[in-house]
Motif scaffolding. Structure first.
Motif, PDB file in Angstrom:
ATOM      1  N   PRO A  38       0.843  -1.202   0.000  1.00  0.00           N
ATOM      2  CA  PRO A  38       0.000   0.000   0.000  1.00  0.00           C
ATOM      3  C   PRO A  38       0.877   1.250   0.000  1.00  0.00           C
ATOM      4  O   PRO A  38       1.924   1.287   0.656  1.00  0.00           O
ATOM      5  N   PHE A  39       0.455   2.281  -0.709  1.00  0.00           N
ATOM      6  CA  PHE A  39       1.193   3.542  -0.685  1.00  0.00           C
ATOM      7  C   PHE A  39       1.490   3.971   0.749  1.00  0.00           C
ATOM      8  O   PHE A  39       2.600   4.381   1.084  1.00  0.00           O
ATOM      9  N   ALA A  40       0.466   3.902   1.590  1.00  0.00           N
ATOM     10  CA  ALA A  40       0.570   4.427   2.956  1.00  0.00           C
ATOM     11  C   ALA A  40       1.622   3.704   3.790  1.00  0.00           C
ATOM     12  O   ALA A  40       2.175   4.274   4.733  1.00  0.00           O
ATOM     13  N   ASP A  41       1.932   2.441   3.447  1.00  0.00           N
ATOM     14  CA  ASP A  41       2.929   1.694   4.214  1.00  0.00           C
ATOM     15  C   ASP A  41       4.338   2.257   4.016  1.00  0.00           C
ATOM     16  O   ASP A  41       5.246   1.949   4.810  1.00  0.00           O
ATOM     17  N   LEU A  42       4.529   3.077   2.997  1.00  0.00           N
ATOM     18  CA  LEU A  42       5.840   3.698   2.793  1.00  0.00           C
ATOM     19  C   LEU A  42       6.146   4.709   3.893  1.00  0.00           C
ATOM     20  O   LEU A  42       7.301   5.099   4.079  1.00  0.00           O
ATOM     21  N   LEU A  43       5.118   5.132   4.632  1.00  0.00           N
ATOM     22  CA  LEU A  43       5.326   6.063   5.744  1.00  0.00           C
ATOM     23  C   LEU A  43       5.681   5.325   7.040  1.00  0.00           C
ATOM     24  O   LEU A  43       6.094   5.958   8.012  1.00  0.00           O
ATOM     25  N   ASN A  44       5.505   4.015   7.031  1.00  0.00           N
ATOM     26  CA  ASN A  44       5.836   3.199   8.199  1.00  0.00           C
ATOM     27  C   ASN A  44       7.277   2.719   8.052  1.00  0.00           C
ATOM     28  O   ASN A  44       7.585   1.943   7.150  1.00  0.00           O
ATOM     29  N   GLN A  45       8.157   3.183   8.922  1.00  0.00           N
ATOM     30  CA  GLN A  45       9.583   2.927   8.744  1.00  0.00           C
ATOM     31  C   GLN A  45       9.913   1.440   8.680  1.00  0.00           C
ATOM     32  O   GLN A  45      10.683   1.006   7.820  1.00  0.00           O
ATOM     33  N   LEU A 154      11.073   8.689   3.194  1.00  0.00           N
ATOM     34  CA  LEU A 154      12.225   7.997   2.615  1.00  0.00           C
ATOM     35  C   LEU A 154      13.529   8.700   2.949  1.00  0.00           C
ATOM     36  O   LEU A 154      14.556   8.049   3.168  1.00  0.00           O
ATOM     37  N   SER A 155      13.509  10.020   2.982  1.00  0.00           N
ATOM     38  CA  SER A 155      14.745  10.752   3.282  1.00  0.00           C
ATOM     39  C   SER A 155      15.216  10.480   4.709  1.00  0.00           C
ATOM     40  O   SER A 155      16.421  10.451   4.979  1.00  0.00           O
ATOM     41  N   LYS A 156      14.274  10.239   5.600  1.00  0.00           N
ATOM     42  CA  LYS A 156      14.635   9.904   6.980  1.00  0.00           C
ATOM     43  C   LYS A 156      15.065   8.443   7.092  1.00  0.00           C
ATOM     44  O   LYS A 156      16.002   8.112   7.828  1.00  0.00           O
ATOM     45  N   THR A 157      14.398   7.580   6.345  1.00  0.00           N
ATOM     46  CA  THR A 157      14.704   6.150   6.395  1.00  0.00           C
ATOM     47  C   THR A 157      16.101   5.864   5.863  1.00  0.00           C
ATOM     48  O   THR A 157      16.852   5.062   6.432  1.00  0.00           O
ATOM     49  N   ALA A 158      16.464   6.523   4.767  1.00  0.00           N
ATOM     50  CA  ALA A 158      17.732   6.200   4.101  1.00  0.00           C
ATOM     51  C   ALA A 158      18.761   7.318   4.175  1.00  0.00           C
ATOM     52  O   ALA A 158      19.830   7.205   3.585  1.00  0.00           O
ATOM     53  N   LYS A 159      18.448   8.375   4.899  1.00  0.00           N
ATOM     54  CA  LYS A 159      19.374   9.511   5.015  1.00  0.00           C
ATOM     55  C   LYS A 159      19.782  10.029   3.628  1.00  0.00           C
ATOM     56  O   LYS A 159      20.948  10.273   3.341  1.00  0.00           O
TER      57      LYS A 159
END
Length: 261
Positions: A38-45, A154-159
Motif C-alpha cells: 500500500p502507498f501508505a505503508d511507505l510512511l511506516n519505517q 524515505l529521506s529519513k529512512t535512508a538519510k
C-alpha cells in the motif's frame, strides 16, 4: 468529492490508455505479492525498510541510498504519469491519495516497472468555470498529499536528500509534458498540455507540493549542449546514484552533474 468538482468515471478508451501507457492498474496482482505494498505503508519505517530490502535485491545493490533513489524514480512515475495525463487531456482527476493506492508489481528478471492500483476508481471533473481551482486540488493531492509525504519518510529512512527525490520527480514531469504526452496530440490538446505545464513550472505555489519552494521550478535548469551531446539537455543539479548499481565504474547518467560537462 473535492470542492469545485463533480464525481464521474473514466471512459473505457480513457482507461485503456492509462493502463497501457501510464502504468495504472485497477486489478490486484493474482500472485507473487513480494513487491506489492500500500502507498501508505511507505510512511511506516519498519514496513518501508522491509520493502526496500527486497527492492534492493532487484537493483542488485546493498546501497540503501541508491535503492531509495531508484525506487523513488519508479514511484514518482506511477503517481504522476497517469494523474497528470488524465488531468491535462481528459480533464479528469484520479484519486492518487496515499490511502487509495497500492504499488502492484511482480519481477521475473527483466526491467522492474511497477504499477499503481487505485482502490476507489471514481474520479473528479471541474465544475464550469472552476478548472483552475480544481487543477490546484489535483496537483496538491498528488504532490503535497502523496509524494511530499513519501519523500519526507524515505529521506529519513535512508538519510538521502529530498532534493534528489524531488529532482527524480521533476525529470519525469519535464519528459512527460515535453515529449511523451504531446505525441499525436491535436492542436487543442497541445494547448492544454502547454498551459498546464507552464503552470506547474512557473506559477504553481509551493504549498501545492508540500514544500517551501516549487520543486519543478527549482530543478528546471536551462537546456544546454555539452561535450557529449549536441542536442541540448537539462543537466541535473543532483546525482541520482545510478552509478552505484552499474557494472561499469563511474557510469554516470548523461545528465549527471558528476560528469562535469
Amino acid at each position: 468529492m473535492m470542492n469545485n468538482a463533480m464525481d464521474t468515471w473514466l471512459e473505457p478508451e480513457e482507461l485503456e490508455v492509462l493502463t497501457a501507457e501510464y502504468r495504472l492498474s485497477l486489478n490486484p496482482l493474482a500472485a507473487d505479492s513480494a513487491f506489492c505494498i500500500p502507498f501508505a505503508d511507505l510512511l511506516n519505517q519498519e514496513k518501508c525498510q522491509h520493502y526496500l530490502r527486497r527492492v534492493g535485491d532487484i537493483f542488485e545493490t546493498t546501497s540503501e541510498t541508491a535503492t531509495v533513489s531508484l525506487f523513488a524514480k519508479r514511484y514518482a512515475y506511477l503517481v504522476v504519469a497517469s494523474g497528470l495525463y488524465a488531468m491535462s487531456l481528459f480533464n479528469k482527476g484520479l484519486n492518487v491519495t496515499l490511502e487509495n493506492g497500492w504499488i502492484e508489481s511482480s519481477y521475473q528478471g527483466e526491467v522492474w516497472l511497477p504499477k499503481a492500483r487505485l482502490l476507489n476508481t471514481r474520479i473528479s471533473m471541474p465544475q464550469a468555470g472552476l478548472r483552475k481551482e480544481w487543477r490546484d486540488q489535483i496537483i496538491q493531492q498528488m504532490f503535497a498529499g502523496n509524494l511530499s509525504r513519501v519523500w519526507n519518510a524515505l529521506s529519513k529512512t535512508a538519510k538521502i536528500s529530498k532534493s534528489v527525490l524531488w529532482e527524480n520527480t521533476a525529470i519525469y514531469v519535464y519528459w512527460l509534458y515535453e515529449k511523451k504526452y504531446v505525441e499525436g496530440a491535436s492542436f487543442e490538446q497541445r494547448k492544454q498540455f502547454e498551459e498546464d505545464y507552464h503552470y506547474l513550472l512557473h506559477d504553481a505555489p509551493a504549498h501545492l507540493f508540500g514544500e517551501s519552494r516549487n520543486p519543478l521550478q527549482q530543478f528546471n535548469s536551462p537546456k544546454t549542449t555539452t561535450s557529449e551531446s549536441d542536442t541540448p539537455i537539462r543537466v541535473r543539479k543532483t546525482c541520482c546514484y545510478y552509478y552505484l548499481v552499474s557494472d561499469e565504474p563511474n557510469d554516470y547518467c548523461s545528465t549527471c552533474p558528476k560528469r562535469g560537462h
